[in-house]
Write an enzyme that holds these catalytic residues in place. Structure first.
Site, short mmCIF file in Angstrom:
data_model
loop_
_atom_site.label_atom_id
_atom_site.label_comp_id
_atom_site.label_asym_id
_atom_site.label_seq_id
_atom_site.Cartn_x
_atom_site.Cartn_y
_atom_site.Cartn_z
N LYS A 206 0.84 -1.20 0.00
CA LYS A 206 0.00 0.00 0.00
C LYS A 206 0.88 1.26 0.00
CE LYS A 206 -3.42 2.33 2.84
NZ LYS A 206 -4.40 2.24 3.92
N GLU A 212 10.58 -4.56 4.58
CA GLU A 212 10.68 -5.97 4.17
C GLU A 212 10.34 -6.14 2.69
OE1 GLU A 212 9.07 -4.73 6.81
OE2 GLU A 212 8.88 -6.19 8.43
N GLY A 267 -4.80 -1.84 5.19
CA GLY A 267 -3.96 -2.96 4.76
C GLY A 267 -4.60 -4.31 5.00
N ARG A 268 -5.16 -4.51 6.20
CA ARG A 268 -5.72 -5.83 6.53
C ARG A 268 -7.12 -6.04 5.94
NH1 ARG A 268 -4.63 -2.58 10.63
NH2 ARG A 268 -6.28 -1.75 11.94
N GLU A 353 -4.56 -6.76 15.00
CA GLU A 353 -4.06 -5.45 14.58
C GLU A 353 -5.18 -4.40 14.66
OE1 GLU A 353 -0.55 -4.46 11.56
OE2 GLU A 353 -2.43 -4.65 10.48
N HIS A 384 -4.56 -32.87 18.32
CA HIS A 384 -3.42 -33.64 18.82
C HIS A 384 -2.32 -32.70 19.30
CE1 HIS A 384 -5.26 -37.32 17.39
NE2 HIS A 384 -5.73 -36.55 16.42
N LYS A 506 9.45 -0.53 14.13
CA LYS A 506 9.97 -0.14 12.81
C LYS A 506 11.01 0.96 12.97
CE LYS A 506 5.74 -0.83 10.06
NZ LYS A 506 4.75 -0.16 9.22
O1 F6P Z 1 3.17 -2.95 9.77
C1 F6P Z 1 1.81 -3.02 9.68
C2 F6P Z 1 1.31 -2.76 8.29
O2 F6P Z 1 1.14 -1.40 8.10
C3 F6P Z 1 0.00 -3.52 8.05
O3 F6P Z 1 -1.10 -2.87 8.56
C4 F6P Z 1 0.03 -3.65 6.58
O4 F6P Z 1 -0.88 -4.61 6.15
C5 F6P Z 1 1.48 -4.04 6.37
O5 F6P Z 1 2.18 -3.25 7.30
C6 F6P Z 1 2.02 -3.85 4.98
O6 F6P Z 1 1.99 -2.51 4.58
P1 F6P Z 1 2.19 -2.10 3.07
O7 F6P Z 1 1.11 -2.73 2.26
O8 F6P Z 1 2.14 -0.61 3.05
O9 F6P Z 1 3.55 -2.62 2.63
#
Ligand code: F6P
Length: 543
Positions: A206, A212, A267-268, A353, A384, A506
């Protein structure tokens, strides 16, 4: 808004809990043969049996009073209207617009957001047809065989969970892969068997600034360019899903190959947007639309049905009752369907979240528990493993069993065994096993086993059943959980749509990374972090 614990409905619920006291579900089913029917609700192809929760008609009435007092209907309507209910980020919350299949206009700042939604869906449809038909070819002229989605959090979990869940609908030529973790092992293992000439990378972010994702995208681009004939080949092998056109262009992806979405998609909550491109490529655009339609049906149910019969609302309210008033310390998500094996992980982000907060929308401290700990595994594997604690542990844990009646893989009696186990687990948690029942089964000399073999039962479970796991029923299931989480947030007085709690880590990772690169912890580090950094750096030096 008034503090939850000072409201009359909240206090009435505690008083009511005192009145029903030790009520045992076993006795309630004996007393009322219609209990299962009375507490079973249906919507959008899903059936939710709430009867194995410690509730009565009065409980549901008081819970609905609470929902009204907390303004659930008003907040719901404000969300559907596009009001900026995500106050700390000053944003609308409009994932419902992404699956607004009747195209009801939703006006934000004078413009109908549906125009943009429809345009992106059209672009996704064209792209899907090109990739799936083989018309879109890689730099050697061969069709794409492998799709790698690079993203994390909401830009990963929804697409992984859905592509896994809908594998029976997947295109035969296309394999879908996911890289999320910044651990290089993830990228290395995913890329190992792939051929760059037939691989399509989807960079899903987003913000397009997530550390990452950008690191993994750079690694993927380097891996690709090590084999590709020239930089122009990137255009055939990299697309971006983002709200940040500038950053996408700076990364080197042609913005023609960018699928847009908007800041009003959290995002979620984004799998329904361009972030769902890997899903659409895998199952085809028509089934992606069926997923959206299933969610839309649940949205309409949520929007229009009175609270007393409203599935997401009832799930939310019973969840609040279990967690805040009955003392459940965690909530287990137990899909009895191997295809749903990533559902617990997906719901962890959605729920934890969204509602893992300890201040209200107004910034005052919550004097009540908020979002629960969510965990789970598919049945029967969990039986199990951790089910022991759910049956006999000191903690109370509520459970959702998720159960389709028809399998995509009708092998022998496997599915009947699966269903029997799901039903038996819910039954055992409800009935328990009394001392007398244990004694009746003991052999002479086994008296000492009595306390070990007893089960208290009376442990709350909900069973969500469906005919078959299809794109439509899955869409409805996910939308149901989204709205459940939202309603719980409203009851607790939270903004369920921000996530400030992920920021600190972060921020702190940045100087630590710089110091690790320099081979020496900075003086500003605390003693514990510094000592660990020194040890790790020393080990790396030793090799
Ligand atoms: O670190 C949390 C977050 O902002 C989530 O809410 C989101 O889904 C994820 O990081 C990834 O963010 P992006 O789509 O901006 O890379």
């Amino acid at each position: 808004m008034t503090a939850l614990d000072t409201t009359k409905p909240w206090q009435d619920l505690f008083a009511h809990a005192g009145r029903i006291g030790q009520m045992h579900l076993r006795d309630e089913f004996k007393r009322d043969p219609q209990r299962a029917q009375r507490f079973t609700f249906e919507a959008a192809g899903l059936l939710a049996d709430l009867s194995k929760n410690r509730i009565t008609d009065e409980t549901l009435k008081l819970l609905c009073d609470l929902a009204r007092a907390r303004g659930v209907e008003d907040w719901r309507d404000r969300m559907f209207k596009g009001e900026r209910i995500n106050t700390t980020e000053n944003r609308s919350v409009l994932h419902i617009a992404l699956r607004n299949c009747e195209d009801r206009p939703i006006i934000v700042e004078g413009a109908n957001v549906m125009d943009g939604v429809d345009a992106v869906l059209k672009k996704m449809m064209t792209f899907c047809h090109q990739i799936r038909s083989g018309d879109w070819q890689g730099y050697t002229g061969r069709p794409i065989t492998d799709i790698v989605n690079i993203g994390i959090g909401g830009s990963d979990l929804g697409p992984v969970m859905i592509t896994e869940a809908l594998k029976p609908y997947a295109h035969k030529r296309l394999s879908t892969h996911f890289i999320s973790n910044v651990d290089g092992t993830h990228a290395a293992e995913v890329l190992k068997p792939l051929d760059p000439a037939t691989t399509l990378f989807i960079i899903a972010s987003k913000t397009f600034t997530t550390q990452e994702t950008i690191a993994n995208a750079v690694t993927a681009r380097d891996w690709f360019l090590a084999k590709a004939p020239n930089k122009q080949a990137v255009a055939k092998h990299f697309v971006a899903l983002s709200t940040n056109t500038k950053a996408v262009a700076e990364f080197g992806i042609d913005t023609e190959n960018m699928f847009e979405f908007w800041d009003w998609v959290g995002g979620r909550y984004s799998l329904w947007s361009a972030i769902g491109l890997s899903i659409a490529l895998s199952i085809g655009f028509e089934d992606f639309e069926n997923l959206l339609e299933g969610a839309f049906e649940m949205d309409e149910h949520f929007r229009l049905t009175p609270l007393e019969r409203n599935l997401p609302v009832l799930l939310a309210l019973v969840g609040v009752w279990n967690a805040n008033i009955q003392g459940c310390t965690a909530h287990a998500v137990l899909p009895y369907d191997q295809y749903l094996h990533r559902l617990p992980a997906y719901l962890q982000q959605l729920d934890m979240e969204s509602n893992g907060k300890s201040v209200t929308r107004e910034g005052t401290a919550c004097a009540w528990q908020t979002g629960p700990i969510i965990f789970g595994e598919p049945g029967t594997n969990g039986q199990h493993s951790f089910h022991q604690l759910i049956h006999q542990g000191t903690r109370k844990i509520s459970c959702d069993f998720i159960l389709p009646a028809i399998s995509h893989n009708p092998l022998g009696d496997h599915h009947l065994m699966l269903m029997a186990n799901a039903l038996a687990q819910a039954q055992a948690l409800m009935l328990g096993k009394t001392e007398d029942e244990v004694r009746a089964e003991l052999k002479p000399g086994e008296e000492s086993l009595v306390p070990h073999k007893q089960f208290s039962g009376n442990r709350p479970t909900t069973t969500v059943a469906m005919k078959k796991l299809t794109p439509a029923t899955l869409g409805a299931l996910i939308a149901m959980y989204e709205h459940k989480v939202f309603v719980q947030g409203v009851i607790w007085g939270l903004n369920s749509f921000d996530q400030w709690g992920v920021e600190l880590g972060k921020q702190l990772a940045k100087p630590i990374l710089a110091e690790l690169k320099a081979g020496k912890p900075g003086d500003a580090q605390d003693a514990s972090t510094k000592a660990m950094m020194e040890r790790l750096l020393a080990w790396r030096k030793e090799g």
